[in-house]
Each structure stands twice: as C-alpha cells, then as structure tokens.
Design an enzyme around this catalytic site. Structure first.
Site, short mmCIF file in Angstrom:
data_model
loop_
_atom_site.label_atom_id
_atom_site.label_comp_id
_atom_site.label_asym_id
_atom_site.label_seq_id
_atom_site.Cartn_x
_atom_site.Cartn_y
_atom_site.Cartn_z
N LYS A 1 6.98 59.87 -2.28
CA LYS A 1 5.82 59.15 -2.65
C LYS A 1 4.97 59.03 -1.68
O LYS A 1 3.94 59.00 -1.73
CB LYS A 1 6.23 58.11 -3.64
CG LYS A 1 6.90 58.33 -4.79
CD LYS A 1 5.94 59.13 -6.08
CE LYS A 1 4.91 58.24 -6.58
NZ LYS A 1 4.22 59.12 -7.44
N THR B 1 3.89 53.96 -5.63
CA THR B 1 4.65 52.87 -5.92
C THR B 1 4.74 51.95 -4.66
O THR B 1 4.26 52.29 -3.33
CB THR B 1 6.16 53.52 -5.87
OG1 THR B 1 7.02 52.31 -5.69
CG2 THR B 1 6.33 54.63 -5.00
N ASP B 2 5.18 50.54 -4.75
CA ASP B 2 5.17 49.74 -3.65
C ASP B 2 6.45 50.24 -2.84
O ASP B 2 6.53 49.70 -1.52
CB ASP B 2 5.47 48.22 -4.04
CG ASP B 2 6.52 48.10 -5.10
OD1 ASP B 2 7.46 48.91 -5.43
OD2 ASP B 2 7.07 46.93 -5.55
N THR C 1 8.24 68.24 -6.43
CA THR C 1 7.17 67.76 -7.39
C THR C 1 6.49 66.63 -6.93
O THR C 1 5.22 66.89 -6.92
CB THR C 1 8.20 67.21 -8.68
OG1 THR C 1 8.87 68.24 -9.39
CG2 THR C 1 7.31 66.32 -9.60
N LYS D 1 16.86 53.48 -15.62
CA LYS D 1 16.64 52.28 -14.80
C LYS D 1 16.79 51.08 -15.39
O LYS D 1 17.46 50.94 -16.55
CB LYS D 1 14.80 52.24 -15.17
CG LYS D 1 14.10 53.69 -14.69
CD LYS D 1 13.88 53.86 -13.17
CE LYS D 1 13.63 55.05 -12.86
NZ LYS D 1 12.35 55.81 -13.46
N TYR E 1 13.07 59.33 -2.61
CA TYR E 1 11.82 59.15 -3.46
C TYR E 1 10.87 58.54 -2.94
O TYR E 1 9.88 59.11 -3.02
CB TYR E 1 12.48 58.31 -4.58
CG TYR E 1 11.45 57.57 -5.45
CD1 TYR E 1 10.57 58.29 -6.35
CD2 TYR E 1 11.03 56.18 -5.69
CE1 TYR E 1 9.59 57.88 -6.92
CE2 TYR E 1 10.18 55.53 -6.17
CZ TYR E 1 9.29 56.40 -7.09
OH TYR E 1 8.31 55.83 -7.74
P1 NAD Z 1 9.18 58.93 -15.40
O1 NAD Z 1 10.24 59.54 -14.66
O2 NAD Z 1 9.44 58.13 -16.67
O3 NAD Z 1 8.34 60.16 -15.99
C1 NAD Z 1 7.71 61.33 -15.07
C2 NAD Z 1 7.03 62.31 -15.89
O4 NAD Z 1 6.64 63.41 -15.14
C3 NAD Z 1 7.81 62.92 -16.90
O5 NAD Z 1 7.21 62.96 -18.38
C4 NAD Z 1 8.37 64.40 -16.49
O6 NAD Z 1 8.56 65.23 -17.46
C5 NAD Z 1 7.07 64.64 -15.53
N1 NAD Z 1 7.27 65.51 -14.60
C6 NAD Z 1 8.35 65.63 -13.61
N2 NAD Z 1 8.26 66.58 -12.71
C7 NAD Z 1 6.97 67.33 -13.42
C8 NAD Z 1 6.34 68.53 -12.85
N3 NAD Z 1 6.84 69.18 -11.79
N4 NAD Z 1 5.49 68.92 -13.36
C9 NAD Z 1 4.79 68.32 -14.47
N5 NAD Z 1 5.44 67.28 -14.93
C10 NAD Z 1 6.43 66.77 -14.28
O7 NAD Z 1 8.34 58.13 -14.42
P2 NAD Z 1 7.50 56.79 -14.45
O8 NAD Z 1 8.41 55.83 -14.37
O9 NAD Z 1 6.60 56.85 -15.65
O10 NAD Z 1 6.52 56.90 -13.31
C11 NAD Z 1 5.10 57.58 -13.44
C12 NAD Z 1 4.66 57.38 -12.00
O11 NAD Z 1 4.59 56.06 -11.75
C13 NAD Z 1 5.48 58.07 -10.72
O12 NAD Z 1 4.40 59.00 -10.00
C14 NAD Z 1 5.95 57.14 -10.06
O13 NAD Z 1 6.30 57.32 -8.81
C15 NAD Z 1 5.02 55.83 -10.67
N6 NAD Z 1 5.39 54.54 -10.32
C16 NAD Z 1 6.52 54.23 -11.37
C17 NAD Z 1 7.10 52.92 -11.18
C18 NAD Z 1 8.11 52.18 -12.21
O14 NAD Z 1 8.51 51.38 -12.33
N7 NAD Z 1 8.43 53.23 -13.03
C19 NAD Z 1 6.49 52.01 -10.31
C20 NAD Z 1 5.42 52.15 -9.86
C21 NAD Z 1 4.94 53.77 -9.65
P1 TYD Z 2 15.68 50.75 -10.65
O1 TYD Z 2 15.35 50.46 -12.11
O2 TYD Z 2 16.41 51.95 -10.63
O3 TYD Z 2 14.33 50.85 -9.75
P2 TYD Z 2 14.32 50.74 -8.19
O4 TYD Z 2 15.14 51.09 -7.49
O5 TYD Z 2 12.88 51.70 -8.27
O6 TYD Z 2 13.72 49.43 -7.90
O7 TYD Z 2 16.48 49.67 -10.16
C1 TYD Z 2 16.15 48.23 -9.93
C2 TYD Z 2 17.05 47.17 -9.36
O8 TYD Z 2 18.21 47.40 -10.02
C3 TYD Z 2 17.58 47.88 -7.94
O9 TYD Z 2 17.62 47.04 -6.89
C4 TYD Z 2 18.81 48.70 -8.18
C5 TYD Z 2 19.44 47.96 -9.36
N1 TYD Z 2 20.12 48.71 -10.46
C6 TYD Z 2 21.64 47.91 -10.68
O10 TYD Z 2 21.83 47.12 -9.98
N2 TYD Z 2 22.48 48.70 -11.58
C7 TYD Z 2 21.89 50.02 -12.20
O11 TYD Z 2 22.68 50.34 -12.93
C8 TYD Z 2 20.54 50.42 -11.84
C9 TYD Z 2 20.01 51.59 -12.48
C10 TYD Z 2 19.67 49.56 -10.95
#
Ligand code: NAD
Ligand code: TYD
Length: 359
Positions: A166, A136-137, A102, A201, A162
């Site tokens: 990215k 992402t960072d 993906t 998360k 992951y």
């Molecule tokens: P999420 O997992 O909540 O949502 C991902 C979405 O993508 C879902 O709706 C899923 O159905 C869709 N998807 C997955 N595979 C797909 C495919 N093959 N085709 C079409 N749709 C598909 O993710 P999020 O947290 O909303 O993150 C969105 C973007 O932002 C990602 O690219 C992630 O890397 C980036 N990002 C996230 C964070 C964070 O803290 N969550 C921080 C920085 C960047």
């Molecule tokens: P997460 O929300 O998965 O984001 P990312 O790994 O992309 O930063 O996790 C945030 C932080 O929290 C990371 O250091 C892992 C920790 N974490 C826990 O300690 N327990 C948990 O159950 C989860 C999901 C995350």
C-alpha cells in the site's frame, strides 16, 4: 450526470461506499464498479443496487490495462475511487506476491488509464476530473503504546507485505501528482468495521466464531491497539475529500477510537449475550472461555492511531458514529444476514480458516 469508476466495489468498503453514494446522490450519479471478484469480492453485497439503470458492474482485473482503458474510452469518467486491493495482513505474510501485483501494479494501471484519458495536449488535465486513492494508516508503521499519533507528515514505515504494497501504491500516486500534476488525492484511514466485512478480519471473525461456539483466537497478548472507524463514516470522508478537499493533498481519516483487541472481543461477547434470548441455546456457549490466546502474528504492529485534524479543519469531516452505536449496528446486521455469512463461510473460507488457525 457525473460518472464514477469505483474499483473493488464488491468488497467490504467499496460496497458500503456504493450504497452510501446512491443513498446520497440517487439518480444524479452513475457508478461503474470494476471488480475481479476475488475471494473478498461478493456480488451479494450489491444485490439491492444491481438493477439500477445508473449502476454497471464490470468483472475485470485492475492489472488488465486493456480492459481498464476500454472503460475510460467508453464513458467520460469524472471520478475514480480506487479501493481494489488485496487487504488482509495475514494473507500477505503467507503470499506477498499477489499483494505487489494487485496493489502496486494494479494502481499503476489505474493511474496510467486515467492519465491517458484525462490529459490534454498541453499537459494539463480535463477540469473537474479526479482520482482518489484509498489507503491505510498501516503505511505509517507502528506507534508506542504510550503516545503519539499518525499525521499526514509522519514518515512512512510499513512493516507487513500488505502495508509495504500500500505504501508503494501511495508513492506512485504521489509521484503522478508531483510529476504530472495528475489530479488526485490520497486518504489514509484507520481500521474499518461494519456490514459486509469478510470474516477474516477481527470483528466479523469474532462475531461469527462466537455465534458458532468456536474459539476466539487472540494473537499475542491481545493488547495491540487499533483505531476503529464505522465504515459509513469512512465512505462519507472519501466523498467529502473528493468534493471539498484540496487536490494533491493526503488526508488521514480516523475516529479517535482506540481499543485493544481483547477489549473489542469482550464488547462483542457482552453484546451478543445481551441480544440473544434466554431460550437460545447459543447464549450459554457465548462466554469468556471461548477466548484462546494463540501465537502472535509475525511482525505484529503494536498500535495504530490517526490524528484526523486536517480533514476536520479543511473538509469539515468528523466521525458521526460512536463505537457503542456502530458495533451494535454491526452485530444487528450480522444477525439479520445469517445467510450472507453462511454463503461466504463455506468452501474456500473453510480451507483458509483451517490452514490459518489449524482448526
Ligand atoms: P476487501 O478485501 O474487502 O475488498 C477488496 C475488493 O477488491 C474485493 O471486492 C476484490 O474482489 C477486489 N479486488 C482484489 N483484487 C482485485 C484486482 N486485481 N482487480 C479488481 N478487483 C480486485 O477490502 P476492503 O477492506 O474493502 O478495503 C478496500 C480498500 O480500503 C483497500 O485498498 C484497503 O487497503 C483500504 N483500507 C481498508 C481498511 C479496512 O479496515 N478494511 C482500512 C483502511 C484502508
Ligand atoms: P485485522 O482485522 O486483520 O486488521 P489489521 O491487521 O489490518 O489491523 O486485525 C486487527 C487486530 O486483531 C490485529 O491486531 C490482529 C488481531 N487479530 C487477532 O488477534 N485474531 C484474529 O483472528 C485476527 C483476524 C486479528
């Protein structure tokens, strides 16, 4: 009327972005949301926009080049905002393949479809057509506890499947910009929190577990640091970069809001207790005894911290929501959306949770 193609709009950040954009531009834009609806995609996130005449949902996989190209053939798409991805580090450790498919191949498909639709016979691109790749960072790797920040110039050093996927997708976007002058931007954002975040998360998982009197699983020593940004500020940053940023540039987005995981958990516990009435039986159960230290995540990055200097200076973006306000709004949202949480924490989520946490 400008048409946006948003990928992954049924997920956490994508759905917040769609709400933000309709809030800002109303009927002046049209949004097509293409999403495969994986476990992370939830149509409920968009219930209040689904009847808008200027909103269309298309269920498709971003790896399906025919389906994606058909969207570009049907409409003059002027903006692509590419969120769709597999996004959870723990899942990538267990099953990296779908992350490569993906995040890397899906991004390549999006780039090829946009390039084919926008490229003119002389190799230039239609004016005012732009692609924004949301990243992402985590691509920058891990920082020491005692200092340093991620800048746009920081070398990539991803550690998890992951972040490696990215990083690969970022490199593809960079390659298209450098080779073809493909009109794009990349944003690299820190950890987001807010409404509609799936409870795999940290923040929604801890809120949901605490409200249900379940253990709060802390990986390792709980002192890993993340730089938390309220999701609406991220959405605003994406829009500002696309409209005011320089093409071909990368912008880091983050709020200078570093917190250890264990600090976040204490804040959540305090706020939940404050919010519940004394008569609520859950109140007595929500306490520090729920905190349970568990085995560390494999390859767990110690600290992330973004330097948002470039986006502030060039685009005028700054984080508006301070953490105290953002976490309060987030907790309020989860209180008001009990049914949303119940709907997604049944079925597959339970299986995931049991396997992940051996509950
Ligand atoms: P999420 O997992 O909540 O949502 C991902 C979405 O993508 C879902 O709706 C899923 O159905 C869709 N998807 C997955 N595979 C797909 C495919 N093959 N085709 C079409 N749709 C598909 O993710 P999020 O947290 O909303 O993150 C969105 C973007 O932002 C990602 O690219 C992630 O890397 C980036 N990002 C996230 C964070 C964070 O803290 N969550 C921080 C920085 C960047
Ligand atoms: P997460 O929300 O998965 O984001 P990312 O790994 O992309 O930063 O996790 C945030 C932080 O929290 C990371 O250091 C892992 C920790 N974490 C826990 O300690 N327990 C948990 O159950 C989860 C999901 C995350």
């Amino acid at each position: 009327m400008r048409t946006y193609l948003v990928t992954g709009g049924a997920g956490f950040i994508g759905s917040n972005y769609i709400h933000y954009m309709f809030g800002k531009y109303g009927d002046d834009i049209k949004i097509i949301n293409v999403d495969k609806l994986t476990y992370a995609g939830n149509p409920e996130n968009l219930k209040d926009v689904e009847d808008r005449p200027n909103y269309t949902f298309v269920k498709a996989d971003i790896c399906d080049s025919e389906a994606i190209s058909a969207l570009f053939e049907k409409e003059d798409i002027q903006r692509v905002v590419h969120f769709a991805a597999e996004s959870h580090v723990d899942r990538s450790i267990k099953n990296p393949d779908v992350f490569v498919k993906t995040n890397v191949l899906g991004t390549l498909t999006m780039l090829n479809a946009a390039k084919a639709a926008w490229e003119l016979p002389d190799g230039s691109f239609k004016p005012d057509h732009k692609f924004l790749h949301v990243s992402t960072d985590e691509v920058y790797g891990s920082l020491d506890e005692d200092g340093g920040y991620f800048y746009e110039t920081t070398p990539y050093d991803p550690h998890s499947p992951y972040s490696a996927s990215k990083a690969s997708s970022d490199f593809l976007v960079k390659a298209y910009m450098d080779t073809y002058k493909f009109p794009a931007n990349i944003t690299n954002c820190s950890n987001n929190y807010g409404p509609y975040q799936f409870p795999e998360k940290l923040i929604p998982l801890m809120i949901n577990n605490a409200l249900n009197g379940k253990k709060l699983p802390v990986y390792g020593d709980g002192k890993n640091v993340r730089d938390w940004l309220y999701v609406e500020d991220h959405c605003k940053g994406i829009d500002m970069v696309q409209e005011k940023g320089r093409l071909f540039e990368t912008y880091n987005i983050g709020g200078h809001n570093e917190k250890q995981n264990i600090e976040i958990i204490h804040i959540i516990l305090d706020q939940l207790r404050e919010k519940l009435d004394d008569s609520d039986p859950r109140k007595a159960l929500i306490n520090e005894d729920l905190i349970t230290y568990v085995a560390d995540r494999k390859g767990h990055d110690r600290r992330y911290a973004i330097a948002p200097d470039k986006i502030k200076a060039e685009v005028g973006w700054y984080p508006e929501t301070m953490f105290e306000e953002g976490i309060r709004k987030t907790i309020d949202w989860y209180f008001e959306h009990k049914e949303w949480m119940e709907n997604i924490t049944s079925g597959d989520y339970l299986k995931y949770y049991e396997e992940m946490y051996k509950a």
